[in-house]
Design a protein around this motif. Sequence first.
Motif, short mmCIF file in Angstrom:
data_model
loop_
_atom_site.label_atom_id
_atom_site.label_comp_id
_atom_site.label_asym_id
_atom_site.label_seq_id
_atom_site.Cartn_x
_atom_site.Cartn_y
_atom_site.Cartn_z
N LEU A 26 0.04 22.06 -9.50
CA LEU A 26 1.41 20.81 -9.17
C LEU A 26 2.69 21.48 -9.77
O LEU A 26 3.84 21.72 -8.95
N VAL A 49 1.24 -1.18 0.05
CA VAL A 49 -0.04 0.03 -0.02
C VAL A 49 1.36 1.29 -0.19
O VAL A 49 0.95 2.30 -1.01
N ARG A 71 4.43 10.82 -1.89
CA ARG A 71 4.80 9.71 -2.30
C ARG A 71 6.60 10.83 -3.28
O ARG A 71 7.15 9.79 -4.30
N HIS A 72 6.93 11.93 -3.64
CA HIS A 72 7.93 12.31 -3.31
C HIS A 72 9.57 11.49 -2.55
O HIS A 72 8.79 12.40 -1.24
N HIS A 92 -9.98 18.10 -6.72
CA HIS A 92 -8.96 18.47 -7.00
C HIS A 92 -8.92 20.15 -8.07
O HIS A 92 -7.61 20.21 -7.80
N GLY A 114 -6.43 10.34 -6.04
CA GLY A 114 -5.16 11.56 -6.42
C GLY A 114 -6.21 10.90 -8.30
O GLY A 114 -6.17 12.01 -9.00
N ALA A 115 -6.46 10.20 -8.31
CA ALA A 115 -5.91 9.49 -9.59
C ALA A 115 -7.10 9.52 -10.69
O ALA A 115 -8.35 9.18 -9.72
N PRO A 116 -7.20 9.88 -11.69
CA PRO A 116 -8.40 9.88 -12.43
C PRO A 116 -9.26 8.69 -12.12
O PRO A 116 -8.71 8.03 -11.93
#
Lengths: 481, 481
Positions: free
Chosen positions: B277, B164, B463-464, B270, B232-234
């Motif tokens: 971003l 995850v 995630r970075h 969003h 956050g993804a479509p």
Amino acid sequence: VAAGTSELGWLQSALTEESRFRSTPEVLEWLGSRARENTLAVRRIPFAEMDQWHFEAQSGDLVHRTGGFFRIEGLRVRTNFGPVREWEQPIINQPEIGILGIISRSFDGIPYFLMQAKMEPGNVNRVQLSPTVQATRSNFSRVHKGRLPEYLEYFLDRSRSRVVVDLLQAEQGTRFLRKRNRNMIVEVDEDVPLRDDFCWLTLGQIKRLATIPNLVNMDSRSVLSNVRLMDGAPGGRRGAELLAKVLEERPFAGAIDSFERDLLVSQGEHGQALHSLDEILSWITEMKTRYDLQTEYVPLSRVRGWTRDERGIRDDGGRFFEVLAVAVQAGNREVPAWTQPLLQSSRPGITGVLARKIRGVLHFLMQARVEPGFRDTVEITPTVTCGQGCDAPASAPPPPFLDHFLQPGRHHVRYQAVQSLEGGRFYHDQNTYAVVELRPDAELEVPDNYLWLTLQQLKDLLRHNTVINIDTRELLACLSL
Amino acid sequence: VAAGTSELGWLQSALTEESRFRSTPEVLEWLGSRARENTLAVRRIPFAEMDQWHFEAQSGDLVHRTGGFFRIEGLRVRTNFGPVREWEQPIINQPEIGILGIISRSFDGIPYFLMQAKMEPGNVNRVQLSPTVQATRSNFSRVHKGRLPEYLEYFLDRSRSRVVVDLLQAEQGTRFLRKRNRNMIVEVDEDVPLRDDFCWLTLGQIKRLATIPNLVNMDSRSVLSNVRLMDGAPGGRRGAELLAKVLEERPFAGAIDSFERDLLVSQGEHGQALHSLDEILSWITEMKTRYDLQTEYVPLSRVRGWTRDERGIRDDGGRFFEVLAVAVQAGNREVPAWTQPLLQSSRPGITGVLARKIRGVLHFLMQARVEPGFRDTVEITPTVTCGQGCDAPASAPPPPFLDHFLQPGRHHVRYQAVQSLEGGRFYHDQNTYAVVELRPDAELEVPDNYLWLTLQQLKDLLRHNTVINIDTRELLACLSL
């Protein structure tokens, strides 16, 4: 500053060679005329004839009189990656962050890019298409007492432009010590004065020029690789859908071939990828945990396995690269004449990526790889980097998948062109960049430091600083414009 | 391995304290009983009484006999950030990457997290809720000859679990030299044996426990901050929409207050963010280019401004921190008795974030900040880190916005709790974590190394690797579960 170029705009720019300025053949003519009008005489000289550069007394490091620009020093490398676990080599140390910047402006709704016809001493041909600005901090602070780079103000003064791309991206880990540059694209709405040696081009034109050897320079490719034709954020349209919309509005784009369609779908599809973003990030984390990289400064005069004479520093096997010196006489540069060191690889390289359709979407086989100058041990590199990128001894087995590029056989060569490394640091240094798409029935065993990614996933990872290595960016730029 | 927990599942876990195992009050009782049953006697000792640790002959660095674990050495720091531009200090050097891992498993469609009641010598109270696994490479390689950590196999053997979260995240830049740990959450479908000192909890339960001082330990908060309640993804649903769906299915969640609703919207929206971003990434790039950080090893015995006696190494002003030694006797640890060094800050710290609604969506004021141990000069930190995070001299002006946390006045204190630093390295080291929401009419002047971000943007940047600093993660975990 008004709203930026729409998603549709970038895609239209990528699909068109129609220009309101110069047609692509006219651009080629113009590049030829720039090369004739601007002279650049380069000749190799012994180190002793260098003007501002010398070997430092104690260390033997090759340094500039001012301490600016860069220095060439020695590096001891230890790693648990690859066939060679320990070695020493010369490396370029240039800790400052330079700006590689391109100005974009829309005409009739289509964004154009302001490219420069620029000479560099290391270029095999004289003139290549370069970013609007290539500026080191030495340029700003005027270490070499030259003029300030043209157009730099558009990148420094944010009130005049909108940021499209502004990322720190890494340079070659085999030649540079943790070097990175600021890759920038800014959009302007105002009129931009068009100076000599500059020209507005569509992405489609630049992509066409990238099929010709040694025309679109390394820095241009690095910067343009960061362009996102389709936004990964929600609301962004899927590749196929967006493409249909463009074709409807601009029938000329109907000429694109099936591989180009596949590329667009691979950049626009979200749901069909083999791995989720979290799986990919986990793979990167695993690779960074598994592989070690320890590096240590060594005085250049004491680097084991390398020998210096009057005209060069070479590895004793003659398989890696050489440090040499040149004298340059130029017409259109900030400084009319100078001497400097350059690096030359002992052999041309191959940078290749394998592609294949998985679940109907084109994926690319990427490698998690260690190079001595990487800032964080591992970067995502092409399937194969051989030559300048992989200085393995003759006794080492060839890198995995090399055969697919040397003898593609029944597989499809989708892109192939010889491109140069940056002529300001590298002398006549060329690589063959290639994309080979596997036949659908091909069987392939993939070691676990390789992973299949879509173009969109690569574009997403480009936003993570210094994760996608420069070889990958060079190749992406030729593909995905 | 089947498909993972749905987006709805994570959100439901975050909104419920209903447990099929222990209710939240029962968890508190259980923690108390673990503390009674497992003894941990800690006493400060002179350095000379340490067993496996000593000051290295030449350097005076504090090292373990095996060379393993970590070492405390000196660091010279130069930076153009902040009121002090040059100083020296002791710092913990522990180059290996540890695993901080939590196992998740769904029961009745709701994911639970396997938390450990663990004692650490530096804890102010004895037992805190820790990740399933806290393992250094020294644990794996068994430098201290103890047992292998329980449950480690679920993180090493990927066939048994789904990833995850698996990210490299940074530790305190004021105390650790470029240290980072692997933050992992893995989902399993199989039955997991429930050992002593372990308990399954929902995210909602952990969030409730995080309102009590010093119960949810630092490592747990760091790992849990990486959980994304909404993708956050479509295709991922927007916060408000998803929340409505949960409320429909689970009316108990109707009890959430308006600030919690705002948090969910800020994590799910969003389109309404103040900055894109690309603008945020450009700001980070600008900050990394603007600020310098040069660090250099100094032998611990020669660190200027610090003095060592039999029982401690302290800065001469007594404002920063102290290195001390303890002897530990434990019942439930791999090793029953040991001595070790710990760090203790000279004063409790404040870690505060300002929040405000912009365009109807909650934004957080984040700082781009330099700390000596950061891997890449700048990380994204809370509005204010003061005390352990900001060792400024008494003469320096207070950090911007500190007043909002000392005297919130008419603003809303949305979260406030005292939490501990990790008790394996820090001795009785506590910070107040606070979120203050500005009144709508508040006027605020914001220096350009601060930026307003939504919760979703912070989750994206998590995630970075090593961009969002540990203080931010500690606070995010308390907020966004």
